[in-house]
Design an enzyme around this catalytic site. Structure first.
Site, PDB file in Angstrom:
ATOM      1  N   LEU A  64       0.850  -1.394   0.136  1.00  0.00           N
ATOM      2  CA  LEU A  64       0.162  -0.044   0.109  1.00  0.00           C
ATOM      3  C   LEU A  64       0.812   1.100  -0.296  1.00  0.00           C
ATOM      4  CD1 LEU A  64      -2.660  -1.606   2.481  1.00  0.00           C
ATOM      5  CD2 LEU A  64      -2.814  -1.137   0.510  1.00  0.00           C
ATOM      6  N   PRO A  65       0.465   2.949  -0.235  1.00  0.00           N
ATOM      7  CA  PRO A  65       1.153   3.627  -0.523  1.00  0.00           C
ATOM      8  C   PRO A  65       1.797   4.006   0.741  1.00  0.00           C
ATOM      9  CG  PRO A  65      -1.315   3.995  -1.345  1.00  0.00           C
ATOM     10  CD  PRO A  65      -0.664   2.205  -0.583  1.00  0.00           C
ATOM     11  N   THR A  95       6.084   0.414   1.973  1.00  0.00           N
ATOM     12  CA  THR A  95       7.634   1.519   2.634  1.00  0.00           C
ATOM     13  C   THR A  95       6.817   1.914   3.695  1.00  0.00           C
ATOM     14  OG1 THR A  95       9.275   1.098   0.648  1.00  0.00           O
ATOM     15  CG2 THR A  95       8.710   2.684   2.529  1.00  0.00           C
ATOM     16  N   LYS A 170      15.319  -0.388   5.237  1.00  0.00           N
ATOM     17  CA  LYS A 170      14.897   0.699   3.716  1.00  0.00           C
ATOM     18  C   LYS A 170      14.965   1.521   4.152  1.00  0.00           C
ATOM     19  CE  LYS A 170      12.359   1.297   0.491  1.00  0.00           C
ATOM     20  NZ  LYS A 170      12.456   0.664  -1.264  1.00  0.00           N
ATOM     21  N   LYS A 245       9.403  10.649  -0.261  1.00  0.00           N
ATOM     22  CA  LYS A 245       9.346  10.167   0.879  1.00  0.00           C
ATOM     23  C   LYS A 245       9.598   9.386   1.645  1.00  0.00           C
ATOM     24  CE  LYS A 245       6.145   6.176   1.758  1.00  0.00           C
ATOM     25  NZ  LYS A 245       5.530   4.415   0.978  1.00  0.00           N
TER      26      LYS A 245
HETATM   27  P1  NAD Z   1       0.396   2.215  -6.095  1.00  0.00           P
HETATM   28  O1  NAD Z   1       0.045   3.874  -5.932  1.00  0.00           O
HETATM   29  O2  NAD Z   1       0.364   2.168  -7.378  1.00  0.00           O
HETATM   30  O3  NAD Z   1       0.085   1.383  -5.973  1.00  0.00           O
HETATM   31  C1  NAD Z   1      -0.858   1.596  -4.079  1.00  0.00           C
HETATM   32  C2  NAD Z   1      -1.599   0.532  -4.359  1.00  0.00           C
HETATM   33  O4  NAD Z   1      -2.762   0.511  -2.939  1.00  0.00           O
HETATM   34  C3  NAD Z   1      -3.125   1.245  -5.544  1.00  0.00           C
HETATM   35  O5  NAD Z   1      -3.529   0.633  -6.146  1.00  0.00           O
HETATM   36  C4  NAD Z   1      -4.373   1.896  -4.386  1.00  0.00           C
HETATM   37  O6  NAD Z   1      -5.509   1.622  -4.951  1.00  0.00           O
HETATM   38  C5  NAD Z   1      -4.260   0.560  -3.348  1.00  0.00           C
HETATM   39  N1  NAD Z   1      -5.008   1.327  -2.558  1.00  0.00           N
HETATM   40  C6  NAD Z   1      -4.735   2.505  -1.507  1.00  0.00           C
HETATM   41  N2  NAD Z   1      -5.879   2.021  -0.064  1.00  0.00           N
HETATM   42  C7  NAD Z   1      -6.013   0.617  -0.455  1.00  0.00           C
HETATM   43  C8  NAD Z   1      -6.761   0.542   0.302  1.00  0.00           C
HETATM   44  N3  NAD Z   1      -7.351   1.742   1.906  1.00  0.00           N
HETATM   45  N4  NAD Z   1      -7.473  -0.941   0.298  1.00  0.00           N
HETATM   46  C9  NAD Z   1      -6.734  -0.872  -0.654  1.00  0.00           C
HETATM   47  N5  NAD Z   1      -5.612  -1.366  -1.545  1.00  0.00           N
HETATM   48  C10 NAD Z   1      -5.778   0.204  -1.573  1.00  0.00           C
HETATM   49  O7  NAD Z   1       1.967   2.130  -5.206  1.00  0.00           O
HETATM   50  P2  NAD Z   1       3.335   1.551  -6.291  1.00  0.00           P
HETATM   51  O8  NAD Z   1       4.586   2.086  -6.356  1.00  0.00           O
HETATM   52  O9  NAD Z   1       2.745   0.153  -6.123  1.00  0.00           O
HETATM   53  O10 NAD Z   1       3.464   1.383  -4.373  1.00  0.00           O
HETATM   54  C11 NAD Z   1       3.448   0.357  -2.812  1.00  0.00           C
HETATM   55  C12 NAD Z   1       4.608   0.532  -1.834  1.00  0.00           C
HETATM   56  O11 NAD Z   1       6.140  -0.068  -2.621  1.00  0.00           O
HETATM   57  C13 NAD Z   1       4.515   1.991  -1.026  1.00  0.00           C
HETATM   58  O12 NAD Z   1       4.660   1.577  -0.321  1.00  0.00           O
HETATM   59  C14 NAD Z   1       5.687   2.661  -2.469  1.00  0.00           C
HETATM   60  O13 NAD Z   1       6.979   2.826  -1.434  1.00  0.00           O
HETATM   61  C15 NAD Z   1       6.871   0.918  -2.321  1.00  0.00           C
HETATM   62  N6  NAD Z   1       8.133   1.038  -3.144  1.00  0.00           N
HETATM   63  C16 NAD Z   1       7.891   1.468  -4.414  1.00  0.00           C
HETATM   64  C17 NAD Z   1       8.574   1.376  -5.289  1.00  0.00           C
HETATM   65  C18 NAD Z   1       8.132   1.365  -6.876  1.00  0.00           C
HETATM   66  O14 NAD Z   1       9.247   1.787  -7.825  1.00  0.00           O
HETATM   67  N7  NAD Z   1       7.336   1.787  -7.871  1.00  0.00           N
HETATM   68  C19 NAD Z   1       9.879   0.929  -5.093  1.00  0.00           C
HETATM   69  C20 NAD Z   1      10.274   0.218  -3.863  1.00  0.00           C
HETATM   70  C21 NAD Z   1       8.920   0.226  -2.583  1.00  0.00           C
END
Ligand code: NAD
Length: 296
Positions: A64-65, A95, A170, A245
């Site tokens: 999740l975000p 994260t 991390k 972030k």
């Molecule tokens: P994203 O925004 O693409 O995906 C998050 C998903 O969570 C979305 O589809 C959103 O609709 C869903 N969501 C939000 N609230 C929700 C809820 N209450 N119930 C169900 N679903 C819900 O983000 P991402 O890029 O997939 O990143 C996710 C996590 O991974 C973050 O914490 C980010 O910091 C971490 N991360 C991302 C990357 C990257 O390159 N994108 C790399 C390492 C870590």
């Protein structure tokens, strides 16, 4: 083994697909219809709420975000902890700050539910091809159990310590990375301004004591590192807003621990400025633009 996957966005969607490819049965939930559509097309079973996805699950994975979404999914009105049976395992790969996952794990422990943090590095490409690094915070037994699932989505599964230690690893790694990228950008831009060929400068740095991942693998000066985002207009990399972030989480954790964080505070402002200039989606190595003359 029933697995529930909650948060099927850029990372979670691809991670869930690798579990499906491994032949596992996955129920899933996301607020986004597009995310759900991709998930069901890949063979996942879509559910109406986090609780509906988790009610028969042995393992829940969340991606999740931010911390508020993670707290909501575990502890909120539709929170999964109120439907999971004792003995089930929850793996949060988002994260977030270390304290939040410790708080959630404490509530889980009262119900006999095991909870670990397992944030990742490797980005969306690593999520897609199943080569993520997972930084796991848990006891030894939970780590061994989590590893059986995480191995379908990652290449390196690292046990960092107790709950919260994965998040600590991390955010400290990304704090160092954010600072080192700014340092390399500053040095490369100064060298170019003073008249040295950037290729020659990078050659010296990368065989000397200034060498680091940011100078060698992902040099912010275009054309130095093969396949680095700098060579393609800073696209398809690690977005500046995500770096911002993660540095924010490090600063928040430092505040809670009353630990000084000097360089982190400075680069936070630099990445913030970059985002404000409309570059939030560009790779964070675009921080070098803060040192270069603007084209008129
Ligand atoms: P994203 O925004 O693409 O995906 C998050 C998903 O969570 C979305 O589809 C959103 O609709 C869903 N969501 C939000 N609230 C929700 C809820 N209450 N119930 C169900 N679903 C819900 O983000 P991402 O890029 O997939 O990143 C996710 C996590 O991974 C973050 O914490 C980010 O910091 C971490 N991360 C991302 C990357 C990257 O390159 N994108 C790399 C390492 C870590």
């Amino acid at each position: 083994m029933n697995i529930a996957f909650i948060g099927l966005g850029n990372m979670g969607g691809k991670m869930a697909q690798n579990l499906l490819k491994a032949g596992l049965k996955i129920t899933g939930f996301d607020l986004s219809e597009v995310a759900i559509q991709h998930f069901t097309e890949a063979g996942g079973i879509s559910c109406e709420s986090p609780q509906a996805a988790a009610k028969d699950a042995d393992i829940v994975i969340t991606m999740l975000p931010a911390a508020k979404h993670v707290k909501d999914v575990y502890l909120g009105e539709n929170g999964v902890l109120s439907v999971l049976k004792a003995g089930s395992l929850c793996i949060d790969s988002s994260t977030i700050d270390p304290q939040s996952i410790k708080d959630i794990a404490a509530v889980g422990a009262e119900k006999g539910i095991k909870i670990c943090d397992a944030p990742v590095s490797g980005g969306t490409i690593g999520a897609q091809v199943g080569t993520l690094t997972f930084m796991v915070g848990s006891d030894d037994a939970v780590f061994e159990q989590a590893k059986t699932v995480l191995q379908h989505m990652g290449k390196n599964i690292v046990h960092c310590g107790d709950v919260g230690a994965g998040q600590i690893a991390k955010i400290c790694n990304n704090l160092i990375l954010g600072i080192s990228m700014a340092a390399v950008a500053e040095g490369m831009a100064l060298g170019a301004k003073l008249g040295i060929d950037p290729q020659a400068l990078a050659g010296v740095v990368n065989s000397s004591s200034g060498r680091c991942w940011s100078s060698d693998v992902c040099n912010p000066w275009p054309g130095i590192s093969a396949n680095a985002p700098a060579g393609r207009g800073y696209t398809d990399g690690f977005a500046t807003q995500l770096m911002l972030k993660d540095i924010g989480l490090a600063i928040e954790a430092a505040g809670q621990a009353k630990q000084p964080i000097l360089l982190g505070g400075l680069v936070q402002q630099m990445y913030q400025q970059l985002c404000m200039q409309g570059n939030a989606q560009l790779d964070f190595s675009s921080i070098i633009q803060q040192y270069l003359p603007k084209e008129n």
